[in-house]
Write a protein that holds these residues in place. Structure first.
Motif, PDB file in Angstrom:
ATOM      1  N   LYS B  84       0.943  -1.274  -0.042  1.00 32.68           N
ATOM      2  CA  LYS B  84      -0.138  -0.108   0.037  1.00 32.68           C
ATOM      3  C   LYS B  84       1.007   1.252   0.121  1.00 32.68           C
ATOM      4  O   LYS B  84       0.762   2.104  -0.610  1.00 32.68           O
ATOM      5  N   PRO B  85       1.858   1.420   0.737  1.00 37.51           N
ATOM      6  CA  PRO B  85       2.490   2.770   1.031  1.00 37.51           C
ATOM      7  C   PRO B  85       3.334   2.924  -0.352  1.00 37.51           C
ATOM      8  O   PRO B  85       3.573   4.315  -0.999  1.00 37.51           O
ATOM      9  N   THR B  86       3.568   1.985  -1.173  1.00 36.79           N
ATOM     10  CA  THR B  86       4.197   2.371  -2.662  1.00 36.79           C
ATOM     11  C   THR B  86       3.033   2.569  -3.670  1.00 36.79           C
ATOM     12  O   THR B  86       3.196   3.423  -4.532  1.00 36.79           O
ATOM     13  N   SER B  89       0.306   5.656  -2.652  1.00 41.52           N
ATOM     14  CA  SER B  89       1.026   6.609  -1.794  1.00 41.52           C
ATOM     15  C   SER B  89       0.280   8.017  -1.397  1.00 41.52           C
ATOM     16  O   SER B  89       0.813   8.474  -0.324  1.00 41.52           O
ATOM     17  N   ALA B  93      -1.824   9.251   5.689  1.00 46.60           N
ATOM     18  CA  ALA B  93      -0.910   8.302   6.587  1.00 46.60           C
ATOM     19  C   ALA B  93      -1.807   7.202   7.157  1.00 46.60           C
ATOM     20  O   ALA B  93      -1.135   6.080   7.270  1.00 46.60           O
ATOM     21  N   ARG B  96      -2.900   4.812   5.005  1.00 46.44           N
ATOM     22  CA  ARG B  96      -1.668   4.102   4.286  1.00 46.44           C
ATOM     23  C   ARG B  96      -0.927   3.285   5.004  1.00 46.44           C
ATOM     24  O   ARG B  96      -0.920   2.025   4.572  1.00 46.44           O
ATOM     25  N   ASP B  97      -0.706   3.508   6.306  1.00 41.50           N
ATOM     26  CA  ASP B  97       0.039   2.626   7.039  1.00 41.50           C
ATOM     27  C   ASP B  97      -0.378   1.534   8.188  1.00 41.50           C
ATOM     28  O   ASP B  97       0.209   0.778   8.617  1.00 41.50           O
ATOM     29  N   THR B 152      -2.586   8.190  -7.452  1.00 37.13           N
ATOM     30  CA  THR B 152      -1.550   7.839  -6.110  1.00 37.13           C
ATOM     31  C   THR B 152      -2.602   7.492  -5.291  1.00 37.13           C
ATOM     32  O   THR B 152      -2.112   6.819  -4.119  1.00 37.13           O
TER      33      THR B 152
END
Lengths: 303, 354
Positions: B84-86, B89, B93, B96-97, B152
């Motif tokens: 997911k983070p890539t 992006s 946050a 995403r994390d 993105t």
């Protein structure tokens, strides 16, 4: 300044294209209260009639191989016949249905035609080049004009003028306008319904064929959905122009063209891909302010 | 007994569904189970669409928007924590994390879809009948353009893969039953009846004090939630989310099902979805090729779509209200007073048609 003129010319060129599609949709809506989704597929099929059905990515030319007057004639004839056939088989039996049924039926016709193209030509986009000579640019007073744009404008304006003359001066044109204004009343006064509706569809076919040629000269790609976006733009052109008003459809077409070109030119680069979303949001806002459209007939239908 | 009678239209739909699902679960092949699960998910969407379209008479092209929003929202929360983070992006946050538990993320996704429906309903439902219908198309285009280019966050036109697959045939059935009951309660509620009145006769309904705006707005929002639920189910049935699944083609298939079954009754929706799902599956296999008695034959690809479109046109021309004719399944043993009422209605309709 030249940049602005350039933008303006772009807007007029693309606006003319939308105006033509909108006119086709507006005419049919006028006489039949039908928003014709299949107009997009008329355009697509017109373009596909240029090539021989095959799965190849650069197929052999069919009508595209003819000398250009014959090519134009054949493509337009194909689309006119198609428009008349859909009218006869699908829309005529539904003539007295409610608006929603008509709308759904045109959705079905459109899906049918799209699947038919998929079956005959395969789903991959194809390239076809006609009118290469037109892609050269002409320079007038420091403004670069691609030949295609010039052609689009000239063709669109000519067609618009011819159509206006037809609608204003010929008996059939006057009957058509009368029918677009109040179909029941026109019938009572002796306007033959079948003929008027057939003529409206034939004109939408002529316009569809012309548009497909103009689009193909511009892009050189055949795609199953090539007719869809111009048609959706034209829907909203007729809606913001005022449903059932022919001048409204044309003005609406130009408004859509100008909106999309202005957004394309003046949006920051990273937002530019979202242009169409912007255009349609603005359209919805316009509709909120003027729900009946710009050239609307007064107030609501009476009971 | 009374409640049985009152809920009979729902029971007549739900019980056969349960039986069919039971039989398929016990004896069906893996493919059959897959197809039925997908049909049930479609049914959830169709019922959602029906809650607005069937009751208001306004055709909506835009409901795939809510479906897409919910599917993507669920993907953002539950999909592929490593990648997911890539690949996404642009997400905030904390989304995403982190990877969120399934049920809460399903709920928030449905909520988000409902919120989108609410906001767009505030605007679109102000428009008149026809403009509203066409403007839902604008909604669909806006969603499509935004999702296709906001790479993105949505990965654009590429497919998001690796969502947890948790929708079984029983799960889909449970959702379907809940949604059918909800739709039935809604259409017989005060707001549902008001909306149906505007469908039949806009001016008369307004004259009786029904607000076109509010009755449509409520139905639109509710059906947005249900469409969102269908989106979540679809995402976690397929395990993938792809933007091309949320455009006009799929809208068309659902609308065709509604029209063929009859879009003015809940029974019509269920019958339409069940029938068309079965027919398309048979045709799909025919396209792949059958062999009967040593002879193998196949119909050309695309037959499915053509048959669907032609059926829909024929229904529109010859039986406008669909197979069910806009009726629910009725309690088959009406009391004496009801019988009289039915007789009277019949007489009235004969008089009207003559």
């Amino acid at each position: 300044m030249t940049h602005f003129i350039q933008v303006l010319i772009d807007a007029v060129a693309i606006g003319s294209l939308y105006a033509l599609v909108a006119l086709a949709i507006g005419l049919v809506f006028g006489v039949m209260r039908l928003i014709n989704f299949a107009q997009g597929d008329y355009i697509t099929i017109g373009a596909y009639s240029l090539v021989v059905p095959s799965a190849a990515a650069t197929p052999a030319l069919m009508f595209g191989a003819l000398p250009w007057p014959a090519m134009i004639l054949c493509v337009i004839l194909t689309v006119v016949v198609l428009a008349l056939v859909t009218e006869r088989l699908a829309f005529r039996p539904l003539r007295n249905s409610d608006l929603t049924s008509l709308l759904i039926s045109s959705f079905a016709v459109s899906y049918f035609l799209q699947s038919l193209i998929l079956m005959v030509h395969g789903g991959r986009p194809k390239t076809v080049s006609i009118g290469d000579a037109l892609s050269r640019a002409v320079e007038i007073f420091g403004v670069r004009l691609p030949g295609v744009q010039l052609l689009t404008m000239v063709v669109a304006l000519t067609l618009l003028i011819v159509l206006v003359l037809f609608l204003k001066k010929t008996p059939i044109g006057i009957q058509l306008r009368a029918a677009a204004e109040d179909f029941q009343m026109a019938r009572l006064l002796g306007v033959p319904a079948n003929r008027v509706i057939a003529i409206a569809f034939a004109i939408s076919g002529i316009l569809g064929g012309t548009i497909s040629l103009l689009v193909i000269i511009q892009t050189g790609t055949l795609d199953i959905r090539m007719g869809l976006m111009p048609t959706i733009f034209a829907f909203f052109a007729t809606v913001i122009g005022g449903m059932g008003s022919l001048p409204g459809a044309v003005v609406g077409g130009y408004i859509m063209g100008i909106l999309s070109v202005l957004l394309q030119a003046y949006l920051p680069a990273e937002l530019r891909p979202f242009r169409d979303a912007g255009v349609f949001s603005i359209v919805i806002l316009i509709l909120l302010v003027r729900p009946q459209g710009i050239f609307a007939k007064t107030a609501k239908e009476r009971v | 007994m009374l409640i049985l009678k009152r809920m009979f239209p729902v029971i007549a739909l739900v019980v056969p569904l349960i039986i069919v699902v039971f039989v398929i679960d016990q004896f069906g092949t893996g493919n059959m189970q897959r197809v039925s699960t997908e049909a049930l998910v479609r049914l959830v969407f169709a019922v959602g669409l029906y809650m607005f379209v069937g009751n208001s008479g306004i055709l909506s092209f835009g409901h795939m928007t809510f479906c897409a929003v919910a599917a993507y929202a669920s993907a953002w929360q539950t999909c592929c924590s490593m990648m997911k983070p890539t690949i996404m992006s642009g997400l905030p946050a904390f989304v995403r994390d982190n990877t969120f538990p399934l049920i809460p993320s399903a709920l928030t996704s449905v909520g988000l879809a409902g919120a989108v429906a609410l906001v767009s309903g505030l605007v679109l439902m102000r428009l008149s009948f026809f403009s509203a219908s066409i403007s839902t198309l604008a909604l669909l285009v806006i969603m499509n353009v935004v999702f296709a280019n906001w790479t993105t966050v949505t990965m654009g036109n590429s497919t998001i893969v690796g969502l947890p697959v948790y929708v079984t045939i029983w799960g889909a059935l449970a959702a379907t039953v809940v949604v059918i009951v909800l739709a039935y309660l809604f259409q017989n509620s005060r707001w549902g009846l008001m909306l149906r009145a505007t469908r039949e006769e806009e001016v008369a309904a307004q004259a009786s004090g029904v607000s076109l705006y509010w009755s449509r707005f409520i139905a639109f929002t509710l059906s947005g939630f249900v469409a969102g639920l269908a989106g979540v189910l679809f995402a976690h049935f397929m395990g993938t989310v792809s933007l091309s699944n949320f455009f006009l083609n799929h809208t068309f298939i659902i609308v065709a099902m509604l029209v063929i079954g009859g879009m003015h009754s809940l029974a019509g929706v269920v019958v339409g979805v069940a029938l068309i799902s079965a027919v398309t599956e048979v045709l799909r296999q025919a396209e792949a090729g059958y062999s009967i008695g040593g002879l193998s034959f196949a119909v050309p690809p695309g037959t499915q779509e053509l048959v669907l479109a032609v059926t829909m046109l024929l229904i529109l021309i010859f039986r406008k209200d669909g197979i069910m004719g806009g009726k629910e399944f009725r309690w088959p043993w009406p009391a004496r007073s009801d019988r009289l009422a039915i007789e009277e209605r019949k007489v009235a309709s004969v008089q009207r048609s003559s």
